[in-house]
Enzyme design. Structure first.
Site, PDB file in Angstrom:
ATOM      1  CG  LEU A 126       1.655  -2.130  22.399  1.00 30.02           C
ATOM      2  CD1 LEU A 126       1.730  -2.906  23.720  1.00 30.02           C
ATOM      3  CD2 LEU A 126       2.499  -2.840  21.343  1.00 30.02           C
TER       4      LEU A 126
ATOM      5  N   GLY B 171      -0.336  -3.109  16.854  1.00 29.10           N
ATOM      6  CA  GLY B 171       0.894  -3.908  16.926  1.00 29.10           C
ATOM      7  C   GLY B 171       0.863  -4.901  18.081  1.00 29.10           C
TER       8      GLY B 171
ATOM      9  CB  ALA C 179       0.428   4.753   9.660  1.00 24.19           C
ATOM     10  NE  ARG C 180      -6.492   3.158  12.991  1.00 17.50           N
ATOM     11  CZ  ARG C 180      -7.540   3.250  13.819  1.00 17.50           C
ATOM     12  NH1 ARG C 180      -7.455   3.997  14.895  1.00 17.50           N
ATOM     13  NH2 ARG C 180      -8.661   2.594  13.580  1.00 17.50           N
TER      14      ARG C 180
ATOM     15  CB  THR D 134       1.114   3.917   0.739  1.00 18.87           C
ATOM     16  OG1 THR D 134       0.316   2.977   0.007  1.00 18.87           O
ATOM     17  CG2 THR D 134       0.285   5.169   0.894  1.00 18.87           C
TER      18      THR D 134
ATOM     19  CE1 TYR E 177      -2.096   3.814   4.958  1.00 23.18           C
ATOM     20  CE2 TYR E 177      -2.273   2.977   2.715  1.00 23.18           C
ATOM     21  CZ  TYR E 177      -1.549   3.139   3.878  1.00 23.18           C
ATOM     22  OH  TYR E 177      -0.279   2.630   3.959  1.00 23.18           O
TER      23      TYR E 177
ATOM     24  CG  HIS F 258      -2.619  -6.956   3.824  1.00 23.84           C
ATOM     25  ND1 HIS F 258      -2.918  -6.531   5.106  1.00 23.84           N
ATOM     26  CD2 HIS F 258      -2.300  -5.837   3.132  1.00 23.84           C
ATOM     27  CE1 HIS F 258      -2.772  -5.225   5.169  1.00 23.84           C
ATOM     28  NE2 HIS F 258      -2.406  -4.771   3.991  1.00 23.84           N
ATOM     29  CG  LEU F 259      -4.056 -12.327  -2.144  1.00 26.41           C
ATOM     30  CD1 LEU F 259      -5.500 -12.800  -2.124  1.00 26.41           C
ATOM     31  CD2 LEU F 259      -3.617 -12.004  -3.576  1.00 26.41           C
TER      32      LEU F 259
ATOM     33  CG  ASP G 176      -9.257  -3.942  -4.649  1.00 25.96           C
ATOM     34  OD1 ASP G 176      -8.485  -3.406  -3.848  1.00 25.96           O
ATOM     35  OD2 ASP G 176      -9.724  -5.086  -4.496  1.00 25.96           O
TER      36      ASP G 176
HETATM   37  N1  UFG Z   1      -7.776  -9.777  -2.494  1.00 33.76           N
HETATM   38  C1  UFG Z   1      -8.672 -10.813  -2.733  1.00 33.76           C
HETATM   39  N2  UFG Z   1      -9.184 -11.486  -1.659  1.00 33.76           N
HETATM   40  C2  UFG Z   1      -8.870 -11.171  -0.364  1.00 33.76           C
HETATM   41  C3  UFG Z   1      -7.942 -10.096  -0.143  1.00 33.76           C
HETATM   42  C4  UFG Z   1      -7.406  -9.431  -1.234  1.00 33.76           C
HETATM   43  O1  UFG Z   1      -9.010 -11.124  -3.868  1.00 33.76           O
HETATM   44  O2  UFG Z   1      -9.390 -11.797   0.558  1.00 33.76           O
HETATM   45  C5  UFG Z   1      -7.216  -9.064  -3.645  1.00 33.76           C
HETATM   46  C6  UFG Z   1      -7.521  -7.574  -3.623  1.00 33.76           C
HETATM   47  O3  UFG Z   1      -8.753  -7.312  -4.227  1.00 33.76           O
HETATM   48  C7  UFG Z   1      -6.333  -7.020  -4.402  1.00 33.76           C
HETATM   49  C8  UFG Z   1      -5.190  -7.987  -4.079  1.00 33.76           C
HETATM   50  O4  UFG Z   1      -5.825  -9.164  -3.569  1.00 33.76           O
HETATM   51  O5  UFG Z   1      -6.587  -7.088  -5.754  1.00 33.76           O
HETATM   52  C9  UFG Z   1      -4.241  -7.455  -3.045  1.00 33.76           C
HETATM   53  O6  UFG Z   1      -5.005  -7.002  -1.934  1.00 33.76           O
HETATM   54  P1  UFG Z   1      -4.343  -6.591  -0.538  1.00 33.76           P
HETATM   55  O7  UFG Z   1      -5.473  -6.260   0.377  1.00 33.76           O
HETATM   56  O8  UFG Z   1      -3.381  -7.636  -0.116  1.00 33.76           O
HETATM   57  O9  UFG Z   1      -3.498  -5.303  -0.884  1.00 33.76           O
HETATM   58  P2  UFG Z   1      -3.940  -3.940  -1.607  1.00 33.76           P
HETATM   59  O10 UFG Z   1      -3.380  -3.988  -2.987  1.00 33.76           O
HETATM   60  O11 UFG Z   1      -5.370  -3.661  -1.472  1.00 33.76           O
HETATM   61  O12 UFG Z   1      -3.236  -2.849  -0.676  1.00 33.76           O
HETATM   62  C10 UFG Z   1      -1.855  -2.775  -0.496  1.00 33.76           C
HETATM   63  C11 UFG Z   1      -1.562  -2.255   0.891  1.00 33.76           C
HETATM   64  C12 UFG Z   1      -2.101  -0.875   1.059  1.00 33.76           C
HETATM   65  C13 UFG Z   1      -1.545   0.000  -0.040  1.00 33.76           C
HETATM   66  C14 UFG Z   1      -1.834  -0.603  -1.374  1.00 33.76           C
HETATM   67  C15 UFG Z   1      -1.179   0.236  -2.426  1.00 33.76           C
HETATM   68  O13 UFG Z   1      -2.137  -3.107   1.853  1.00 33.76           O
HETATM   69  O14 UFG Z   1      -1.697  -0.373   2.304  1.00 33.76           O
HETATM   70  O15 UFG Z   1      -1.316  -1.912  -1.436  1.00 33.76           O
HETATM   71  O16 UFG Z   1      -0.745  -0.511  -3.458  1.00 33.76           O
HETATM   72  F1  UFG Z   1      -2.145   1.208   0.018  1.00 33.76           F
END
Ligand code: UFG
Length: 325
Positions: free
Chosen positions: A33, A36, A71-72, A113, A137, A183-184, A278
């Protein structure tokens, strides 16, 4: 089967646990937790609050197979706090693998991943491409993949690593509900729900059609299907590694536009600097999983992914919203 789901109080773990229960399997959840939620553990699962280092052996009693999701998993945090990631991901997983060896439980599906590949030379990414992670990661997940390979060769483990691309959506009443969200899709939907002012777009000058980053969003229900197929077909001595995505890329701008359509909200957005680490474009080839696992993603429309995530967000109580930081 009786399956131990580590991290079963987290996003992917809770969905996999719910999917297994819906198919008539027994589920034990081990989760400390730390990220989670107790409420996310599906009804019908036996819950053990504990960690992999101390509690794996007890959690494995009577278990036939393991889905290892604990995982972290925050890319940015992993660069700032690598010790937490090497300990929390690699050292903890080695303890789990040893406990499995002692208990004679050798069937494992591991949450790997796309971050194991780093910046791809070309897309779509296939499993034979170089693994050069650009953050801690991804490096920890790759190290675990390698440990699992040697456990298969030397100790007869039967394993599959699933390299997830961008997982999103909700399934069987379980979805993304993190205290710290990065996450987006959940962030954009929180703007639509009025819990945040705006979404920041991290860069609009990437080498992509509209200048914003392109990602491959896979529905978490399709991801759960792949876990079950992998568990059921693992073979002793063999470590299979499969990419899992929908095979189609969507830009950050396209994601925001689909969220506007689905929610009917304006969703204010503003431009922000690029986020460190990114890659411009990540798109999976899931051909190997389709051919060898017989997996076929069923929910490939981005609209479906977003609509399911939106319904899930609406189902959360006020406590979940006020707990967020
Ligand atoms: N993004 C934004 N604004 C935000 C958040 C995200 O523009 O507030 C963009 C990011 O720059 C990226 C896209 O949205 O281009 C997706 O970002 P996420 O954070 O949703 O996901 P990531 O692609 O960074 O990461 C995900 C998983 C990771 C994994 C990775 C591998 O969360 O655990 O994909 O593809 F490692």
């Amino acid at each position: 089967m009786r399956v131990l789901v580590t991290g079963g109080a987290g996003y992917v773990g809770s969905v996999c646990a719910a999917e297994l229960l819906s198919l008539g399997h027994e589920v034990v959840v081990l989760d400390d937790l730390s990220t989670g939620n107790r409420d996310a553990v599906p009804e019908g699962a036996r819950f053990i609050e504990g960690n992999l280092l101390d509690d794996s052996a007890a959690a494995l009693e009577g278990v036939d197979a393991v889905i290892h999701c604990a995982a972290r998993s925050l890319v940015g945090e992993s660069v700032e706090q690598p010790a937490e990631y090497w300990q929390g991901n690699v050292v903890s997983t080695l303890a789990l693998l040893e406990a499995m060896r002692s208990a004679g439980v050798r069937n494992i599906v591991f949450s790997s991943t796309a971050a194991t590949y780093g910046e791809p030379e070309q897309v779509p990414i296939t499993e034979d491409m170089p693994t050069r992670p650009t953050n801690t990661y991804g490096a920890t997940k790759l190290a675990i993949d390698q440990a699992i390979t040697s456990y298969c060769v030397a100790y007869g483990f039967a394993a599959t690593s699933l390299r997830y691309f961008n997982v999103a959506g909700a399934h069987l009443g379980h979805g993304e509900n993190r205290v710290v969200e990065t996450h987006l899709i959940p962030l954009v939907l929180q703007v639509a729900a009025g819990h945040r002012e705006e979404i920041k777009v991290f860069g609009d000058n990437w080498p992509t059609p509209d200048g914003t980053c392109v990602r491959d969003y896979i529905h978490v229900g399709d991801l759960a299907d792949a876990h079950v197929l992998a568990l059921e077909s693992n073979e002793p001595g063999v470590h299979r590694i499969f990419n899992l995505g929908s095979g189609e890329g969507f830009s950050v701008q396209e994601v925001i536009d689909v969220c506007r359509e689905v929610t009917g909200h304006e969703i204010p957005a503003s431009l922000a600097p690029r986020r460190a680490g990114d890659p411009a474009t990540l798109i999976a080839s899931s051909a190997l999983a389709e051919n060898e696992l017989g997996w076929k993603p069923k929910r490939t429309e981005l609209r479906t992914v977003v609509a399911d995530a939106w319904d899930f967000l609406g189902s959360l109580g006020d406590a979940a919203h006020s707990a967020r930081r």
